[in-house]
Scaffold this motif. Structure first.
Motif, PDB file in Angstrom:
ATOM      1  N   ILE A  85     -93.532 -20.741  58.316  1.00 45.99           N
ATOM      2  CA  ILE A  85     -94.952 -21.051  58.409  1.00 45.99           C
ATOM      3  C   ILE A  85     -95.710 -19.741  58.198  1.00 45.99           C
ATOM      4  CG2 ILE A  85     -96.765 -22.085  59.801  1.00 45.99           C
ATOM      5  CD1 ILE A  85     -94.381 -23.928  59.039  1.00 45.99           C
ATOM      6  N   THR A  86     -96.638 -19.738  57.259  1.00 42.93           N
ATOM      7  CA  THR A  86     -97.267 -18.507  56.788  1.00 42.93           C
ATOM      8  C   THR A  86     -98.778 -18.552  56.977  1.00 42.93           C
ATOM      9  OG1 THR A  86     -95.516 -18.213  55.151  1.00 42.93           O
ATOM     10  CG2 THR A  86     -97.564 -17.011  54.779  1.00 42.93           C
ATOM     11  N   ARG A  87     -99.315 -17.447  57.448  1.00 37.87           N
ATOM     12  CA  ARG A  87    -100.761 -17.318  57.675  1.00 37.87           C
ATOM     13  C   ARG A  87    -101.459 -16.928  56.369  1.00 37.87           C
ATOM     14  NH1 ARG A  87    -105.050 -14.071  59.798  1.00 37.87           N
ATOM     15  NH2 ARG A  87    -105.896 -14.987  61.719  1.00 37.87           N
ATOM     16  N   VAL A  88    -102.547 -17.599  56.046  1.00 34.85           N
ATOM     17  CA  VAL A  88    -103.252 -17.367  54.788  1.00 34.85           C
ATOM     18  C   VAL A  88    -104.728 -17.080  55.066  1.00 34.85           C
ATOM     19  CG1 VAL A  88    -103.899 -18.367  52.559  1.00 34.85           C
ATOM     20  CG2 VAL A  88    -101.661 -18.889  53.559  1.00 34.85           C
ATOM     21  N   GLU A  89    -105.223 -15.969  54.515  1.00 31.74           N
ATOM     22  CA  GLU A  89    -106.640 -15.628  54.599  1.00 31.74           C
ATOM     23  C   GLU A  89    -107.368 -16.214  53.393  1.00 31.74           C
ATOM     24  OE1 GLU A  89    -107.940 -14.163  57.100  1.00 31.74           O
ATOM     25  OE2 GLU A  89    -106.474 -12.813  58.021  1.00 31.74           O
ATOM     26  N   ARG A  90    -108.661 -16.550  53.586  1.00 31.98           N
ATOM     27  CA  ARG A  90    -109.456 -17.102  52.487  1.00 31.98           C
ATOM     28  C   ARG A  90    -110.768 -16.339  52.367  1.00 31.98           C
ATOM     29  NH1 ARG A  90    -109.773 -23.293  54.109  1.00 31.98           N
ATOM     30  NH2 ARG A  90    -110.283 -22.315  56.094  1.00 31.98           N
ATOM     31  N   LEU A  91    -111.104 -15.961  51.147  1.00 32.90           N
ATOM     32  CA  LEU A  91    -112.317 -15.204  50.884  1.00 32.90           C
ATOM     33  C   LEU A  91    -113.211 -15.966  49.920  1.00 32.90           C
ATOM     34  CD1 LEU A  91    -113.791 -12.290  51.045  1.00 32.90           C
ATOM     35  CD2 LEU A  91    -112.768 -11.978  48.773  1.00 32.90           C
ATOM     36  N   VAL A  92    -114.475 -16.130  50.290  1.00 35.80           N
ATOM     37  CA  VAL A  92    -115.499 -16.639  49.379  1.00 35.80           C
ATOM     38  C   VAL A  92    -116.286 -15.439  48.876  1.00 35.80           C
ATOM     39  CG1 VAL A  92    -117.567 -18.058  49.131  1.00 35.80           C
ATOM     40  CG2 VAL A  92    -115.669 -18.854  50.552  1.00 35.80           C
ATOM     41  N   ARG A  93    -116.270 -15.230  47.579  1.00 40.61           N
ATOM     42  CA  ARG A  93    -117.034 -14.121  46.998  1.00 40.61           C
ATOM     43  C   ARG A  93    -118.522 -14.471  46.959  1.00 40.61           C
ATOM     44  NH1 ARG A  93    -114.672  -9.936  44.566  1.00 40.61           N
ATOM     45  NH2 ARG A  93    -112.408  -9.929  44.325  1.00 40.61           N
ATOM     46  N   ILE A  94    -119.359 -13.442  47.198  1.00 39.68           N
ATOM     47  CA  ILE A  94    -120.803 -13.627  47.255  1.00 39.68           C
ATOM     48  C   ILE A  94    -121.473 -12.708  46.243  1.00 39.68           C
ATOM     49  CG2 ILE A  94    -122.855 -13.579  48.725  1.00 39.68           C
ATOM     50  CD1 ILE A  94    -120.900 -15.609  49.670  1.00 39.68           C
ATOM     51  N   GLY A  95    -122.446 -13.242  45.526  1.00 34.22           N
ATOM     52  CA  GLY A  95    -123.221 -12.450  44.568  1.00 34.22           C
ATOM     53  C   GLY A  95    -124.713 -12.645  44.781  1.00 34.22           C
ATOM     54  N   PRO A  96    -125.535 -12.171  43.871  1.00 31.03           N
ATOM     55  CA  PRO A  96    -126.992 -12.277  44.031  1.00 31.03           C
ATOM     56  C   PRO A  96    -127.496 -13.702  44.159  1.00 31.03           C
ATOM     57  CG  PRO A  96    -126.429 -10.738  42.271  1.00 31.03           C
ATOM     58  CD  PRO A  96    -125.158 -11.420  42.660  1.00 31.03           C
ATOM     59  N   THR A  97    -126.810 -14.666  43.553  1.00 38.55           N
ATOM     60  CA  THR A  97    -127.275 -16.057  43.585  1.00 38.55           C
ATOM     61  C   THR A  97    -126.560 -16.896  44.636  1.00 38.55           C
ATOM     62  OG1 THR A  97    -125.674 -16.714  41.877  1.00 38.55           O
ATOM     63  CG2 THR A  97    -127.846 -15.960  41.134  1.00 38.55           C
ATOM     64  N   GLY A  98    -125.679 -16.271  45.422  1.00 40.98           N
ATOM     65  CA  GLY A  98    -124.961 -17.026  46.434  1.00 40.98           C
ATOM     66  C   GLY A  98    -123.463 -16.982  46.228  1.00 40.98           C
ATOM     67  N   PRO A  99    -122.721 -17.935  46.819  1.00 40.07           N
ATOM     68  CA  PRO A  99    -121.264 -17.925  46.719  1.00 40.07           C
ATOM     69  C   PRO A  99    -120.771 -18.271  45.313  1.00 40.07           C
ATOM     70  CG  PRO A  99    -122.007 -19.889  47.868  1.00 40.07           C
ATOM     71  CD  PRO A  99    -123.215 -19.028  47.666  1.00 40.07           C
ATOM     72  N   GLU A 100    -119.604 -17.741  44.982  1.00 38.71           N
ATOM     73  CA  GLU A 100    -119.011 -17.987  43.670  1.00 38.71           C
ATOM     74  C   GLU A 100    -118.624 -19.454  43.507  1.00 38.71           C
ATOM     75  OE1 GLU A 100    -115.273 -16.439  40.858  1.00 38.71           O
ATOM     76  OE2 GLU A 100    -115.237 -16.090  43.031  1.00 38.71           O
ATOM     77  N   GLY A 101    -118.858 -19.977  42.330  1.00 37.76           N
ATOM     78  CA  GLY A 101    -118.436 -21.332  42.000  1.00 37.76           C
ATOM     79  C   GLY A 101    -117.136 -21.325  41.218  1.00 37.76           C
ATOM     80  N   PRO A 102    -116.726 -22.465  40.679  1.00 39.00           N
ATOM     81  CA  PRO A 102    -115.484 -22.524  39.887  1.00 39.00           C
ATOM     82  C   PRO A 102    -115.528 -21.599  38.684  1.00 39.00           C
ATOM     83  CG  PRO A 102    -116.260 -24.729  40.453  1.00 39.00           C
ATOM     84  CD  PRO A 102    -117.358 -23.789  40.836  1.00 39.00           C
ATOM     85  N   ARG A 103    -114.357 -21.088  38.311  1.00 34.15           N
ATOM     86  CA  ARG A 103    -114.230 -20.236  37.130  1.00 34.15           C
ATOM     87  C   ARG A 103    -113.757 -21.079  35.948  1.00 34.15           C
ATOM     88  NH1 ARG A 103    -110.829 -15.292  40.077  1.00 34.15           N
ATOM     89  NH2 ARG A 103    -112.403 -14.857  41.690  1.00 34.15           N
ATOM     90  N   PRO A 104    -114.059 -20.657  34.720  1.00 29.63           N
ATOM     91  CA  PRO A 104    -113.605 -21.426  33.547  1.00 29.63           C
ATOM     92  C   PRO A 104    -112.094 -21.621  33.493  1.00 29.63           C
ATOM     93  CG  PRO A 104    -115.280 -19.843  32.908  1.00 29.63           C
ATOM     94  CD  PRO A 104    -114.962 -19.552  34.348  1.00 29.63           C
ATOM     95  N   SER A 105    -111.332 -20.660  34.023  1.00 30.25           N
ATOM     96  CA  SER A 105    -109.875 -20.748  33.940  1.00 30.25           C
ATOM     97  C   SER A 105    -109.254 -21.535  35.086  1.00 30.25           C
ATOM     98  CB  SER A 105    -109.271 -19.336  33.915  1.00 30.25           C
ATOM     99  OG  SER A 105    -109.596 -18.624  35.107  1.00 30.25           O
ATOM    100  N   ASP A 106    -110.055 -21.999  36.045  1.00 29.76           N
ATOM    101  CA  ASP A 106    -109.498 -22.738  37.181  1.00 29.76           C
ATOM    102  C   ASP A 106    -108.908 -24.072  36.724  1.00 29.76           C
ATOM    103  OD1 ASP A 106    -109.996 -20.912  39.241  1.00 29.76           O
ATOM    104  OD2 ASP A 106    -112.060 -21.608  39.491  1.00 29.76           O
ATOM    105  N   TYR A 107    -107.805 -24.445  37.347  1.00 29.85           N
ATOM    106  CA  TYR A 107    -107.134 -25.713  37.045  1.00 29.85           C
ATOM    107  C   TYR A 107    -108.050 -26.862  37.444  1.00 29.85           C
ATOM    108  CZ  TYR A 107    -103.584 -29.401  37.266  1.00 29.85           C
ATOM    109  OH  TYR A 107    -102.873 -30.566  37.092  1.00 29.85           O
ATOM    110  N   ASP A 108    -108.425 -27.682  36.477  1.00 25.18           N
ATOM    111  CA  ASP A 108    -109.380 -28.768  36.711  1.00 25.18           C
ATOM    112  C   ASP A 108    -109.080 -29.898  35.730  1.00 25.18           C
ATOM    113  OD1 ASP A 108    -111.499 -29.980  37.978  1.00 25.18           O
ATOM    114  OD2 ASP A 108    -113.041 -29.006  36.764  1.00 25.18           O
TER     115      ASP A 108
END
Length: 372
Positions: free
Chosen positions: A293-316
Motif C-alpha cells: 500500500i503506497t502513499r501518493v501526493e497530488r499537486l494541482v498547478r496554479i497559474g494566473p487564470t487559476g488551476p491547470e486544466g487538461p493537457r492536449p496529451s492527456d489520455y481522453d
C-alpha cells in the motif's frame, strides 16, 4: 515595498503554525519521509476534478476524481442537472432552463471551462507523485487517517469533495517545501514518455508555476522481477484501508475470475485476503509478487487564470455522450435497450456473479458479527 504587494497570488507559498499534537506528529513524519524516501517520482497518470470558482477566492472541488477529463466533464454535467432540479423545485423556471442548457452542452461538446448564471466552473488536473527509497515506495504514515472498518472504506467517500484549491491557504513548512520541489519539476522525464507528454509537462511548469497539494491518496504497488510498478495505475483510494479493501476484493473476485483460477488456488487466495483483513498490513506477497500500500501526493498547478486544466496529451479516449452515441449508431454498434427482454449470462459472467455474491454474503456476515 512589501513583497506581498507585488507577488501574484498564484505564486504564494504561506507557512503557518500547525497547532495540536497530531499536526506536530504529521510534520515530524513528513521530515522523516524526506530522509527515508528521498526520491520524488511522478506516477504517470493524472486525476481530474470538476470545480467551481469561489467568490472569496480559490476553487471548490465538487466531487470525486476521474481518470480522464471526459469523466469529469460528465460529472460536471450531472452537477448541472442537480442544480436544475433544485431550481425546478424552488419554482425558478429561468434558472432551471439555464442549468439544463449547460448540462446538454456538456453532453455534446468538449468543454473544460464554462460559466453558468455568474458561476465559473472548470475541469481541474492534478499530478500524482510518490516517494521512493532504497526499499521501495513510501507506505502510509501513522498520522494518515485510517479509521474505516475492514471492507467498509468505500462508504467514507472522497476526502477532496469540498476541498478549496487556494494557494493563499497556509500550510506547514514541510508541505511548502514539497510544493516548491514539485512545481519546479516537469513531472515527466526520460525516454519512457512520448515527446508530446514531455512538451506539455515543460509548458505546464512555465505557465502554472504555483501549486496546491490535495490530501494524500493511496494506491497499490507491486514488485516483480526487481522493479516496483503500479498494480492499477488509474485507481487510488482516500484511505489506506480503501487500498487494502481493493486488494482483498482482487484476491476474492477479480483475480480468480480474470485468471481463471482453480478451486484450490481460489481458496488459497481467499485465505490471503482473510489475513490481510485481520492484520490490516500494508504489505502482502502473492505467488512471489510483493504488494505494498503506497502513499501518493497530488499537486494541482496554479497559474494566473487559476488551476491547470487538461493537457492536449492527456489520455481522453471517449467523446461526450451524444457524440459517442451517434458514432456507435453510425458504426452499427448501438442497440436500443429492451427492458422486457431477459438478460442471458454466459458462463464467465455467471462465474463472476457467484464470486461477487459470495463476497457480499461474507461482508454481511462480518457486519452481523460486529453487531451492525
Amino acid at each position: 515595498m512589501d513583497f506581498r504587494d507585488v507577488t501574484p497570488a498564484y505564486l504564494t507559498f504561506r507557512v503557518t503554525p500547525q497547532e495540536g499534537p497530531i499536526a506536530a506528529f504529521a510534520e515530524q513524519e513528513a521530515w522523516e519521509a524526506t530522509e527515508r524516501y528521498p526520491n520524488v517520482m511522478g506516477t504517470g497518470l493524472p486525476e481530474f476534478f470538476h470545480a467551481r470558482e469561489c467568490e472569496m477566492g480559490g476553487w471548490e472541488i465538487l466531487g470525486h476524481a476521474s481518470n480522464t477529463p471526459q469523466g469529469s466533464r460528465d460529472s460536471l454535467g450531472s452537477h448541472f442537472r442537480m442544480r436544475a432540479q433544485e431550481a425546478e423545485t424552488a419554482g425558478d423556471e429561468t434558472a432551471h432552463r439555464k442549468w439544463m442548457a449547460a448540462a446538454h452542452r456538456m453532453d455534446r461538446e468538449v468543454v473544460n471551462e464554462v460559466r453558468v448564471r455568474g458561476e465559473r466552473f472548470r475541469i481541474v488536473r492534478a499530478c500524482r507523485f510518490l516517494r521512493m527509497g532504497p526499499n521501495g515506495p513510501e507506505p502510509p504514515r501513522p498520522s494518515d487517517p485510517d479509521t474505516a472498518e475492514v471492507g467498509e472504506a468505500m462508504l467514507l467517500g472522497p476526502k477532496t469533495k469540498g476541498f478549496v484549491i487556494d494557494p493563499f491557504t497556509g500550510t506547514s513548512l514541510s508541505e511548502v517545501l514539497l510544493k516548491l520541489e514539485l512545481v519546479r519539476s516537469a513531472g515527466a522525464a526520460g525516454s519512457d514518455f512520448p515527446e508530446d507528454v514531455l512538451a506539455d509537462s515543460r509548458r505546464a511548469r512555465d505557465e502554472y508555476p504555483g501549486g496546491v497539494l490535495l490530501p494524500a491518496v493511496f494506491m497499490i504497488s507491486e514488485r516483480e522481477d526487481g522493479k516496483w510498478l503500479s498494480f492499477n495505475p488509474g485507481l487510488s483510494h482516500s484511505t489506506p484501508q480503501g487500498a487494502r479493501d481493493s486488494l482483498a476484493r482482487w484476491l476474492r473476485i477479480g483475480g480468480p475470475y480474470t485468471l481463471q483460477l482453480d478451486e484450490e488456488k481460489r481458496a488459497e487466495w481467499a485465505r490471503l485476503a482473510d489475513r490481510l483483513d485481520e492484520t490490516r498490513s500494508n504489505v502482502l506477497t502473492i505467488d512471489g509478487v510483493r504488494y505494498r500500500i503506497t502513499r501518493v501526493e497530488r499537486l494541482v498547478r496554479i497559474g494566473p487564470t487559476g488551476p491547470e486544466g487538461p493537457r492536449p496529451s492527456d489520455y481522453d479516449p471517449e467523446p461526450p455522450v451524444e457524440i459517442h452515441t451517434r458514432q456507435l449508431k453510425e458504426q452499427g454498434l448501438w442497440e436500443e435497450p429492451d427492458e422486457d427482454e431477459p438478460v442471458e449470462l454466459d458462463e464467465d459472467a455467471k462465474d463472476f456473479l457467484r464470486l461477487a455474491e459470495a463476497e457480499a454474503k461474507r461482508r454481511e456476515e462480518r457486519r452481523r458479527k460486529r453487531g451492525r
